[in-house]
Enzyme design. Structure first.
Site, PDB file in Angstrom:
ATOM      1  N   GLY A 147       0.836  -1.315  -0.117  1.00  0.00           N
ATOM      2  CA  GLY A 147      -0.033  -0.079  -0.073  1.00  0.00           C
ATOM      3  C   GLY A 147       0.826   1.280   0.105  1.00  0.00           C
ATOM      4  N   GLY A 201       2.880   4.193   1.050  1.00  0.00           N
ATOM      5  CA  GLY A 201       3.856   4.447   2.441  1.00  0.00           C
ATOM      6  C   GLY A 201       4.658   3.094   2.743  1.00  0.00           C
ATOM      7  N   HIS A 221       9.636  -4.087  -3.197  1.00  0.00           N
ATOM      8  CA  HIS A 221       9.204  -3.099  -4.137  1.00  0.00           C
ATOM      9  C   HIS A 221       9.429  -1.485  -3.814  1.00  0.00           C
ATOM     10  CE1 HIS A 221       5.675  -1.212  -6.386  1.00  0.00           C
ATOM     11  NE2 HIS A 221       6.370  -1.808  -7.158  1.00  0.00           N
ATOM     12  N   ASP A 223       7.719  -3.204 -10.857  1.00  0.00           N
ATOM     13  CA  ASP A 223       6.456  -4.049 -10.438  1.00  0.00           C
ATOM     14  C   ASP A 223       6.457  -5.082 -11.114  1.00  0.00           C
ATOM     15  OD1 ASP A 223       5.737  -1.475  -9.831  1.00  0.00           O
ATOM     16  OD2 ASP A 223       4.377  -1.128 -11.385  1.00  0.00           O
TER      17      ASP A 223
END
Length: 139
Positions: free
Chosen positions: A45, A47, A63, A105
């Site tokens: 998500g 942060g 990531h 990604d």
């Protein structure tokens, strides 16, 4: 708070990397990204801080680290070209920024797919109050 922001972004129909990344996640995990990973653990998500809670959360930590290495663009909003081919995700952009974002990604989606069996509902919509900066790992 981060959950509300993520939901707001998705409801507004923001195009871009978040949407593309969500499609990669769905392809590799079979799970809808918005409902399964938008507020999972300490790092999946918007942060992130603290200690990754499990291998799936660690994929999101890695990531985030990958995004910090992408220079001169906004990874969360950068559009790129990619395709699914024989179960693989192929990044097909010649632009260095777009290619780097796509690879970040791609690697995260593959990681989440490889660790889908570690997904634990107790970390879904996990409170960020359990993710303290003092426990944060360095990339």
């Amino acid at each position: 708070m981060r959950t509300l922001w993520i939901v707001a972004v998705w409801l507004m129909g923001v195009e871009g990397n978040l949407y593309q990344f969500g499609k990669m996640i769905k392809n590799k995990t079979g799970k809808p990204a918005m409902f399964s990973y938008s507020a999972y653990g300490c790092y999946c998500g918007w942060g992130g801080q603290g200690k990754p809670q499990d291998p799936s959360d660690r994929c999101c930590f890695m990531h985030d680290c990958c995004y910090t290495r992408v220079n001169n663009c906004s990874p969360k909003m950068t559009l790129y070209s990619y395709r699914f081919e024989n179960g693989d995700i192929i990044c097909g952009d010649n632009d260095p920024c777009r290619k780097a974002v796509c690879e970040c990604d791609r690697e995260a989606a593959i990681c989440l797919g490889e660790n889908v069996n570690t997904y634990d509902e107790k970390y879904r919509f996990y409170s960020s109050s359990y993710c303290t900066e003092e426990e944060s790992e360095k990339c």
